[in-house]
Design an enzyme around this catalytic site. Structure first.
Site, PDB file in Angstrom:
ATOM      1  N   GLU A  79      56.135  92.986 -20.823  1.00  0.00           N
ATOM      2  CA  GLU A  79      57.459  92.961 -20.316  1.00  0.00           C
ATOM      3  C   GLU A  79      58.231  91.767 -21.134  1.00  0.00           C
ATOM      4  OE1 GLU A  79      58.695  94.956 -18.393  1.00  0.00           O
ATOM      5  OE2 GLU A  79      56.935  95.854 -17.569  1.00  0.00           O
ATOM      6  N   CYS A 142      56.531  91.968  -9.200  1.00  0.00           N
ATOM      7  CA  CYS A 142      55.935  91.656 -10.388  1.00  0.00           C
ATOM      8  C   CYS A 142      57.198  90.883 -10.992  1.00  0.00           C
ATOM      9  CB  CYS A 142      55.599  93.043 -11.239  1.00  0.00           C
ATOM     10  SG  CYS A 142      54.052  93.645 -10.671  1.00  0.00           S
ATOM     11  N   HIS A 164      52.679  95.129 -17.560  1.00  0.00           N
ATOM     12  CA  HIS A 164      52.409  96.269 -16.647  1.00  0.00           C
ATOM     13  C   HIS A 164      51.327  97.108 -17.240  1.00  0.00           C
ATOM     14  CE1 HIS A 164      56.066  95.804 -13.755  1.00  0.00           C
ATOM     15  NE2 HIS A 164      54.800  95.812 -13.288  1.00  0.00           N
TER      16      HIS A 164
HETATM   17  N1  PCA Z   1      52.703  96.247  -9.129  1.00  0.00           N
HETATM   18  C1  PCA Z   1      54.028  95.877  -8.471  1.00  0.00           C
HETATM   19  C2  PCA Z   1      53.756  94.505  -7.650  1.00  0.00           C
HETATM   20  C3  PCA Z   1      52.191  94.664  -7.557  1.00  0.00           C
HETATM   21  C4  PCA Z   1      51.787  95.485  -8.581  1.00  0.00           C
HETATM   22  O1  PCA Z   1      50.713  95.661  -9.320  1.00  0.00           O
HETATM   23  C5  PCA Z   1      55.266  95.850  -9.289  1.00  0.00           C
HETATM   24  O2  PCA Z   1      55.430  96.402 -10.347  1.00  0.00           O
HETATM   25  O3  PCA Z   1      56.326  94.981  -8.953  1.00  0.00           O
END
Ligand code: PCA
Length: 195
Positions: A79, A142, A164
């Site tokens: 990200e 996240c 991610h």
């Molecule tokens: N993904 C979520 C929160 C926890 C996770 O593993 C997100 O993308 O915000």
């Protein structure tokens, strides 16, 4: 040896596993010149970042790298940015469901990751795992974690980033990735964090 605090999340949204914690657990104890300390975070606004900051106070890591599930994505996605916004389509694991709220009222709009995300995405691709830089970490827990940590560590030596990852095959959803591939990709990303 340099210290890396690496985090995954507990399951949320009715899932029984979170691929982020599965992958973090499968990484070796040392990767790319870093000694790893692992932490499993609650999927709760504010609490995830607070948990990391408590551990970082005593550990003093060189890098904090957080991993989370992004259902629907096919690639591993470092990200680029965290934004000052909370907006939840589903409640977090404590029942909070903020709608269009700032994370830090009056805080800066956004912070860029202090890790070399482009280089990391290229390093993941180079080991044969799908990767792409992402320009939005969403507005759920996240992003809350990434923005809060980038704000907290902005004048420190500690670098902060977020990656991610897709669903893992055990979740029976598509698109999905094998845990072994996730581990290979994440290890390549960690090894590429310098510079
Ligand atoms: N993904 C979520 C929160 C926890 C996770 O593993 C997100 O993308 O915000």
């Amino acid at each position: 040896m340099k210290k890396l605090l690496i985090t995954g999340f507990e399951p949320f949204g009715g899932e029984s596993v979170n691929p982020s914690w599965e992958a973090v657990c499968r990484l070796p104890g040392e990767v790319g010149g870093y000694a790893l300390t692992r932490l499993c975070l609650p999927v709760v606004f504010g609490e995830a970042a607070a948990t990391v900051m408590r551990t970082a106070e005593t550990l003093c890591p060189d890098v904090i790298l957080c991993i989370g599930q992004a259902g629907g994505r096919a690639a591993i996605t470092p990200e680029l940015v965290g934004i000052n916004l909370r907006h939840a389509a589903i409640p977090d694991n404590a029942g909070n469901q903020p709608k269009d709220e700032p994370i830090i009222p009056g805080g800066d709009c956004a912070y860029f990751s202090t890790l070399p995300v482009r280089k990391m995405a290229e390093a993941i691709s180079a080991v044969g795992v799908q990767a792409q830089v992402s320009y939005s970490a969403g507005t759920y827990v996240c992003n809350d974690l990434l923005y809060t940590l980038l704000s907290h560590f902005r004048d420190s030596e500690t670098r902060v980033g977020f990656i991610h990852i897709p669903y893992c095959t055990a979740q029976n959803k598509t698109p999905a990735m094998e845990p072994e591939q996730m581990v290979r990709g994440l290890a390549a990303a960690i090894a590429a964090m310098e510079g």
